[in-house]
Design an enzyme around this catalytic site. Structure first.
Site, PDB file in Angstrom:
ATOM      1  N   GLY A  46       0.818  -1.204   0.000  1.00 38.96           N
ATOM      2  CA  GLY A  46       0.000   0.000   0.000  1.00 38.96           C
ATOM      3  C   GLY A  46       0.854   1.256   0.000  1.00 38.96           C
ATOM      4  O   GLY A  46       2.015   1.228   0.416  1.00 38.96           O
ATOM      5  N   GLN A  51       3.024   9.907   1.623  1.00 40.17           N
ATOM      6  CA  GLN A  51       4.321   9.236   1.481  1.00 40.17           C
ATOM      7  C   GLN A  51       5.090   9.714   0.254  1.00 40.17           C
ATOM      8  O   GLN A  51       6.296   9.525   0.163  1.00 40.17           O
ATOM      9  CB  GLN A  51       4.136   7.711   1.409  1.00 40.17           C
ATOM     10  CG  GLN A  51       3.672   7.106   2.733  1.00 40.17           C
ATOM     11  CD  GLN A  51       3.545   5.599   2.610  1.00 40.17           C
ATOM     12  OE1 GLN A  51       2.527   5.100   2.148  1.00 40.17           O
ATOM     13  NE2 GLN A  51       4.574   4.894   3.022  1.00 40.17           N
ATOM     14  N   CYS A  88       6.625  -0.727   6.517  1.00 37.95           N
ATOM     15  CA  CYS A  88       6.165   0.482   5.821  1.00 37.95           C
ATOM     16  C   CYS A  88       7.268   0.953   4.884  1.00 37.95           C
ATOM     17  O   CYS A  88       8.435   0.958   5.263  1.00 37.95           O
ATOM     18  CB  CYS A  88       5.852   1.558   6.861  1.00 37.95           C
ATOM     19  SG  CYS A  88       5.338   3.133   6.141  1.00 37.95           S
ATOM     20  N   LEU A  89       6.880   1.357   3.677  1.00 40.24           N
ATOM     21  CA  LEU A  89       7.875   1.854   2.717  1.00 40.24           C
ATOM     22  C   LEU A  89       8.568   3.113   3.232  1.00 40.24           C
ATOM     23  O   LEU A  89       9.683   3.420   2.808  1.00 40.24           O
ATOM     24  CB  LEU A  89       7.209   2.138   1.369  1.00 40.24           C
ATOM     25  CG  LEU A  89       6.655   0.907   0.626  1.00 40.24           C
ATOM     26  CD1 LEU A  89       5.885   1.344  -0.613  1.00 40.24           C
ATOM     27  CD2 LEU A  89       7.770  -0.066   0.267  1.00 40.24           C
ATOM     28  N   HIS A 130      -3.517   0.604   8.050  1.00 37.56           N
ATOM     29  CA  HIS A 130      -2.178   1.208   7.990  1.00 37.56           C
ATOM     30  C   HIS A 130      -2.177   2.447   7.079  1.00 37.56           C
ATOM     31  O   HIS A 130      -1.694   3.516   7.468  1.00 37.56           O
ATOM     32  CB  HIS A 130      -1.199   0.143   7.480  1.00 37.56           C
ATOM     33  CG  HIS A 130       0.209   0.620   7.288  1.00 37.56           C
ATOM     34  ND1 HIS A 130       1.264   0.122   8.012  1.00 37.56           N
ATOM     35  CD2 HIS A 130       0.735   1.536   6.435  1.00 37.56           C
ATOM     36  CE1 HIS A 130       2.382   0.731   7.619  1.00 37.56           C
ATOM     37  NE2 HIS A 130       2.095   1.590   6.656  1.00 37.56           N
ATOM     38  N   GLU A 131      -2.738   2.298   5.894  1.00 35.86           N
ATOM     39  CA  GLU A 131      -2.698   3.410   4.924  1.00 35.86           C
ATOM     40  C   GLU A 131      -3.583   4.577   5.364  1.00 35.86           C
ATOM     41  O   GLU A 131      -3.205   5.737   5.206  1.00 35.86           O
ATOM     42  CB  GLU A 131      -3.127   2.930   3.527  1.00 35.86           C
ATOM     43  CG  GLU A 131      -2.247   1.850   2.919  1.00 35.86           C
ATOM     44  CD  GLU A 131      -0.764   2.162   2.947  1.00 35.86           C
ATOM     45  OE1 GLU A 131      -0.386   3.344   2.838  1.00 35.86           O
ATOM     46  OE2 GLU A 131       0.030   1.219   3.102  1.00 35.86           O
ATOM     47  N   HIS A 134      -1.883   6.837   7.737  1.00 34.01           N
ATOM     48  CA  HIS A 134      -0.960   7.797   7.102  1.00 34.01           C
ATOM     49  C   HIS A 134      -1.664   9.125   6.812  1.00 34.01           C
ATOM     50  O   HIS A 134      -1.061  10.190   6.898  1.00 34.01           O
ATOM     51  CB  HIS A 134      -0.442   7.243   5.766  1.00 34.01           C
ATOM     52  CG  HIS A 134       0.766   6.366   5.885  1.00 34.01           C
ATOM     53  ND1 HIS A 134       1.960   6.811   6.406  1.00 34.01           N
ATOM     54  CD2 HIS A 134       0.974   5.079   5.518  1.00 34.01           C
ATOM     55  CE1 HIS A 134       2.851   5.823   6.353  1.00 34.01           C
ATOM     56  NE2 HIS A 134       2.280   4.753   5.829  1.00 34.01           N
TER      57      HIS A 134
END
Ligand code: ZN
Length: 165
Positions: A46, A51, A88-89, A130-131, A134
């Site tokens: 995701g 991000q 996480c990226l 999670h997303e 953000h």
């Protein structure tokens, strides 16, 4: 389409609350296309707009067979619980254990502004939570009850290799 740079956790942009998307225009379409390409190149599950430095409420989730675009997403319903590893990226090379609902139903708009509902379980439900966090300036590291140490990571890799044999 173009790859966008993924911000990492020390960047203050990731701590800000994103504004709703109000213009369903070419700029949004370009952002969503770029986010898809960036997510695929990074091999992630995701990606949220903040991000890539855009403080708007837009998310891409890889469902496995296709990617879904979530604009202005809101969680409608959750149930159950899952306990597992998350990364996480924007927090490269770090993993933590996070408890999440096992089922999540949400509503969101597509790139044209049309509302739809979508539901997911397990990895997809985890990714939705999670997303969406953000978009409110939060990272999974705040939710993790344990961050894996280097030794635990090594152990995990070895076990995965054993499982694969
Ligand atoms: Zn993330």
């Amino acid at each position: 389409m173009a790859l966008r740079n993924i911000l990492t956790s020390e960047n203050e942009t990731l701590k800000k609350v994103c504004r709703p998307v109000t213009s369903f225009d070419d700029r949004l379409a370009t952002l969503l296309d770029d986010m898809k390409e960036t997510l695929a190149a990074a091999n992630g599950v995701g990606l949220a707009a903040p991000q890539v430095g855009i403080l708007r409420r837009a998310v891409i989730v890889d469902l496995g067979d296709r990617m879904i675009e979530l604009v202005n997403p809101k969680i409608l319903e959750t149930s159950g619980e899952q306990d597992g590893m998350e990364g996480c990226l924007s927090v490269p090379d770090h993993y933590g254990l996070v408890k999440r609902p096992n089922y999540v139903k949400l509503e969101a708009q597509d790139r044209h502004g049309d509302w739809f509902e979508y539901e997911g379980e397990e990895l997809i439900a985890r990714c939705f939570c999670h997303e969406l966090e953000h978009l409110d300036g939060h990272l999974f590291t705040e939710k993790a009850y344990h961050m894996l140490t280097d030794e635990e990571m090594d152990q995990l890799m070895q076990n995965q290799e054993k499982d694969a044999e």
